[in-house]
Write an enzyme that holds these catalytic residues in place. Sequence first.
Site: not given
Length: 332
Positions: A63, A195
């Site tokens: 992440c 994203y």
Amino acid sequence: MGRLQNGEWQDVWYDTKSTGGKFERTTTKFRNWITPDGRPGPTGEGGFEAESGRYHLFVSYACPWAHRALIFRALKGLDAHIDVSIVHPEMLSDGWEFRTDFAGATGDRLFGLPFLRDIYTRADPKISGRVTVPVLWDKQRDTIVSNESAEIIRMLNGAFDEITGNRDDYWPEALRDGIEEVNERVYHTVNNGVYKAGFATSQEAYDEAVEDLFDSLDWLEARLSENRYLMGDRITEADWRLFTTLIRFDTVYHGHFKCNRAKLVEYPNLWGYTRELYQWPGVAPTVHFGHITHHYHYSHETINPHRIVPIGPDLDLMAPHGRDEIGARDAA
């Protein structure tokens, strides 16, 4: 990526139907601050004093938001003062898990729990929201201090200076307005922009996101042609916030998230800058491409239904970065 609803786990993805195909990131729930003397920070309540061994980080190597916290832990010499648990790279129907059957995944070193959601419900049994990393945990008060990465890195930047003696400052007061301006654009169009492109479920949402992304990459390339770092000759948090997206760009975002107008290696200044930051003392060990590549391609079934994990690309991150010439030219 499921969510908790009143403390109960639900395996539900983000709802893009209600947003016209756009991916919208949810806000974080825990916003307390560690401070040198335990006084309240900008948000939340007080009582979180900087102490060696009191706090624990739950992170994912995959992440980019959690990666920020790992980098600041390394930069500020906090490895011996804040211990860490690394989740498994696969994020499936149970969300982030503490399995240990992948190199580098440590399990939950604090409580031995199976899922990251168990950390959230330990702090608040009736919590509702997404279960995300990083999580900064207070062992003394048995609760979450914060799960907002942008604020965690600022705590790590300054709260422990008296303990470590490390006074490197990546949030210098004289540059804060400029840093905030750069952070704002980079967050919306680059950090979160990849994203927005990758998780878009309509052509219009994708087109908007990917156009904004490459407009900003072009802007950053031009900025770095004249400045060694984003704020000039001094490295700041703005650089590290950008770095965690750039280091993943050619490996996952270019192909997996369809951000394929150009590769990062095709931007001379951005690519040299990325290599310089990767080579910064303490940073390379925080980068785990095995976790990065496996997580994105294996976890996102809607994007990669066969869960085939690609082999490359092969990036030479230790090649000379050439950024010294930018600094020398500016100094002259």
